[in-house]
Motif scaffolding. Structure first.
Motif, short mmCIF file in Angstrom:
data_model
loop_
_atom_site.label_atom_id
_atom_site.label_comp_id
_atom_site.label_asym_id
_atom_site.label_seq_id
_atom_site.Cartn_x
_atom_site.Cartn_y
_atom_site.Cartn_z
N ASP A 11 0.83 -1.21 0.00
CA ASP A 11 0.00 0.00 0.00
C ASP A 11 0.86 1.26 0.00
N GLU A 12 1.95 1.22 0.78
CA GLU A 12 2.85 2.39 0.82
C GLU A 12 3.50 2.62 -0.55
N ILE A 13 3.87 1.54 -1.23
CA ILE A 13 4.48 1.68 -2.56
C ILE A 13 3.47 2.27 -3.54
N GLU A 14 2.22 1.78 -3.47
CA GLU A 14 1.18 2.31 -4.37
C GLU A 14 0.89 3.78 -4.09
N ASP A 15 0.85 4.14 -2.80
CA ASP A 15 0.61 5.54 -2.44
C ASP A 15 1.73 6.45 -2.94
N ASP A 16 2.95 5.94 -2.85
CA ASP A 16 4.09 6.74 -3.32
C ASP A 16 4.03 6.95 -4.83
N LEU A 17 3.73 5.89 -5.57
CA LEU A 17 3.61 6.02 -7.03
C LEU A 17 2.47 6.96 -7.40
N ALA A 18 1.37 6.85 -6.66
CA ALA A 18 0.23 7.72 -6.96
C ALA A 18 0.56 9.19 -6.68
N PHE A 19 1.35 9.43 -5.65
CA PHE A 19 1.73 10.80 -5.32
C PHE A 19 2.58 11.42 -6.42
N TRP A 20 3.55 10.68 -6.91
CA TRP A 20 4.45 11.23 -7.91
C TRP A 20 3.80 11.31 -9.30
N ASN A 21 2.81 10.46 -9.57
CA ASN A 21 2.13 10.49 -10.88
C ASN A 21 0.96 11.46 -10.91
N LYS A 22 0.57 11.99 -9.75
CA LYS A 22 -0.57 12.89 -9.70
C LYS A 22 -0.17 14.26 -10.25
N PRO A 23 -0.91 14.81 -11.20
CA PRO A 23 -0.59 16.15 -11.75
C PRO A 23 -0.94 17.24 -10.73
N THR A 24 -0.04 18.16 -10.52
CA THR A 24 -0.25 19.26 -9.58
C THR A 24 0.25 20.56 -10.20
N LEU A 25 -0.24 21.65 -9.67
CA LEU A 25 0.21 22.96 -10.11
C LEU A 25 1.52 23.32 -9.41
N PHE A 26 2.29 24.17 -10.08
CA PHE A 26 3.55 24.63 -9.48
C PHE A 26 3.24 25.82 -8.58
N THR A 27 3.05 25.52 -7.31
CA THR A 27 2.70 26.54 -6.32
C THR A 27 3.57 26.36 -5.08
N PRO A 28 3.61 27.35 -4.21
CA PRO A 28 4.35 27.17 -2.95
C PRO A 28 3.82 26.02 -2.12
N GLU A 29 2.51 25.79 -2.17
CA GLU A 29 1.91 24.70 -1.40
C GLU A 29 2.36 23.34 -1.94
N SER A 30 2.46 23.22 -3.27
CA SER A 30 2.90 21.94 -3.84
C SER A 30 4.36 21.65 -3.51
N ARG A 31 5.16 22.68 -3.45
CA ARG A 31 6.56 22.48 -3.06
C ARG A 31 6.67 22.03 -1.61
N LEU A 32 5.88 22.62 -0.74
CA LEU A 32 5.87 22.20 0.66
C LEU A 32 5.32 20.78 0.82
N GLU A 33 4.30 20.46 0.02
CA GLU A 33 3.74 19.10 0.08
C GLU A 33 4.78 18.07 -0.36
N THR A 34 5.52 18.38 -1.40
CA THR A 34 6.58 17.48 -1.86
C THR A 34 7.64 17.29 -0.79
N LEU A 35 8.00 18.38 -0.12
CA LEU A 35 8.99 18.27 0.95
C LEU A 35 8.49 17.40 2.09
N ARG A 36 7.23 17.56 2.49
CA ARG A 36 6.67 16.75 3.57
C ARG A 36 6.66 15.27 3.19
N HIS A 37 6.29 14.98 1.93
CA HIS A 37 6.24 13.59 1.48
C HIS A 37 7.65 12.97 1.50
#
Length: 473
Positions: free
Chosen positions: A245-271
């Protein structure tokens, strides 16, 4: 979250001997810093400050840096230019690839009269129509914008069209601000949903759908052995399912399209931080305790070990009958981190817990040994006096040494055997015959030789043994 601490600044101030109050250049790039703080209190003399590739969302706490000439804030989360009025000598400002959408905020730089270079490429405001003309007119002290020189003709043309350009910029700013407000609301809603999911996972029941505080207490006592054997299998399956499940969640996170915003950068750092912690926890479980290094074998053989990887030299000082070990210990290492142990057949030095051991070819005296450190090089000098016995074939053979007492006995023994007495008869040899003495020693070598003394025989009628007269020595 990375923070600016005193230790972080000192570690990046090695070129200034770790002194921060007189620091003129500081590089804190790629430190995951989210807030700009403390620098204006600790480093007042800064002239160059590198803060690129961090997560700084606001320009603050730099207004007291009067001597600052170059500030690099590229690749951060800055949305507005502010709080730089106090940087009186600011000459170059780099804000490449940030999230500055309020282009009118460049007006705060009009007080920085020494500003010659400005970089705003990669920001949303750089895509506005009339962006360059607006900046050229607003900041008349600029010489270069985004690496391109501002010519006089360009400035004159921008002044002629400034009224229309300014109106156009304000409309684009307003549209951008509305879009950013929606993006912030969406990011906030998404963050709340993720927090709720995390809370549900933490509050979920055990592997069989029931709440248990102890597995052994949960299992009934009447269950057969087969049922007990099924529990570990179920736990193992649960663990494998969790990993998948953790592997699937990780792949889903990186394949999910997101906007280039300060929030997305912080979300990437947290992940990424979450993944790093999980990996560290897994490695700690798999980590095996390293067995201690063998220094002496079971049969008593001393091994040569240099785990500390230090240079050394071993000298046999025959003049002073001692062995000298020169160990190149680190110059600035505290002496409390060094332990020295001298044994009759080997010497051992523990440097920060790492052993250095050397077997000796000659037996030494541990009680008479000494260890000193050089104040200039930091080297450790161990002097080990040798024992006056040689080790041959496992047996000690004493070295014969002639003492002064034995030599005196050897010298006095022939004299004791041959007793000399004084001649007391004045009628005999009243005057010595010098010519005879010279003739006797003419052909003899110059070195001193003991001459046999003629003892008077007891049969001589003129001999008189006087006990008060001492014998000749």
């Amino acid at each position: 979250m990375g923070r600016i601490t005193e230790d972080l600044i000192r570690r990046n101030a090695e070129h200034n001997e770790c002194v921060i109050f007189s620091l003129e250049e500081l590089s804190l790039h790629q430190q995951e810093i989210e807030k700009l703080e403390h620098i204006d209190k600790w480093c007042r003399d800064l002239k160059i400050l590198y803060l690129q590739n961090n997560l700084i969302g606001k320009i603050e706490n730099v207004s007291k840096l009067k001597k600052l000439e170059y500030l690099n804030l590229a690749l951060n989360n800055i949305e507005r230019i502010e709080n730089l009025e106090g940087c009186e000598w600011l000459t170059k400002l780099d804000l490449t690839v940030n999230f500055i959408g309020e282009l009118s905020s460049v007006k705060t730089l009009t007080h920085n009269i020494h500003l010659k270079e400005l970089f705003l490429m990669g920001n949303p405001c750089a895509d506005f129509d009339g962006y360059r003309q607006f900046v050229v007119v607003t900041l008349r002290q600029l010489k270069w914008l985004d690496g391109k020189e501002i010519e006089r003709s360009e400035r004159i043309q921008a002044l002629q069209n400034y009224t229309a350009v300014e109106q156009q910029i304000r409309e684009q700013e307003k549209a951008y601000c509305l879009r950013r407000a929606k993006e912030k609301e969406e990011a906030q809603r998404k963050l709340e949903e993720e927090n709720e999911c995390e809370d549900k996972k933490k509050s979920s029941p055990g592997f069989d759908g029931h709440w248990y505080t102890d597995i052994h207490a949960a299992c009934p006592s009447t269950v057969e052995n087969e049922d007990h054997l099924q529990v570990p299998e179920t736990q193992e399956e649960q663990h494998n399912t969790k990993i998948s499940d953790e592997i699937e969640d990780d792949l889903a996170f990186w394949n999910k399209p997101t906007l280039f915003t300060p929030e997305s950068r912080l979300e990437t750092l947290r992940h990424m931080e979450k993944q790093r912690k999980a990996q560290d926890k897994l490695s700690e479980k798999k980590k095996k305790v390293k067995p201690p290094r063998t220094l002496i074998t079971e049969d008593g053989k001393v091994l040569n070990v240099n785990e500390a990887k230090l240079d050394f030299s071993l000298k046999d000082d025959e003049k002073h009958n001692q062995i000298i070990l020169d160990l190149a210990v680190y110059r600035y290492m505290d002496t409390s981190l060094i332990e020295v142990d001298v044994q009759p057949t080997y010497v051992r030095v523990m440097v920060k817990g790492k052993p250095f051991q050397l077997a000796l070819s000659t037996e030494v005296q541990p009680d008479s040994s000494s260890a000193k450190r050089s104040q200039t090089t930091g080297h450790l000098l161990i002097c080990m006096p040798k024992v006056r016995e040689m080790i041959t074939g496992g047996q000690r053979t004493p070295i014969p040494v002639k003492t002064t007492l034995d030599s005196r006995k050897e010298q006095t023994s022939p004299r004791r055997k041959q007793i000399e007495r004084l001649e007391v008869d004045p009628s005999k040899h009243s005057c010595p015959d010098v010519s005879t003495i010279v003739q006797e020693k003419r052909n003899k070598p110059k070195r001193m030789e003991s001459q046999p003394q003629v003892e008077p025989s007891e049969e001589d009628p003129d001999f008189e043994d006087n006990p008060e007269v001492p014998p000749l020595i």
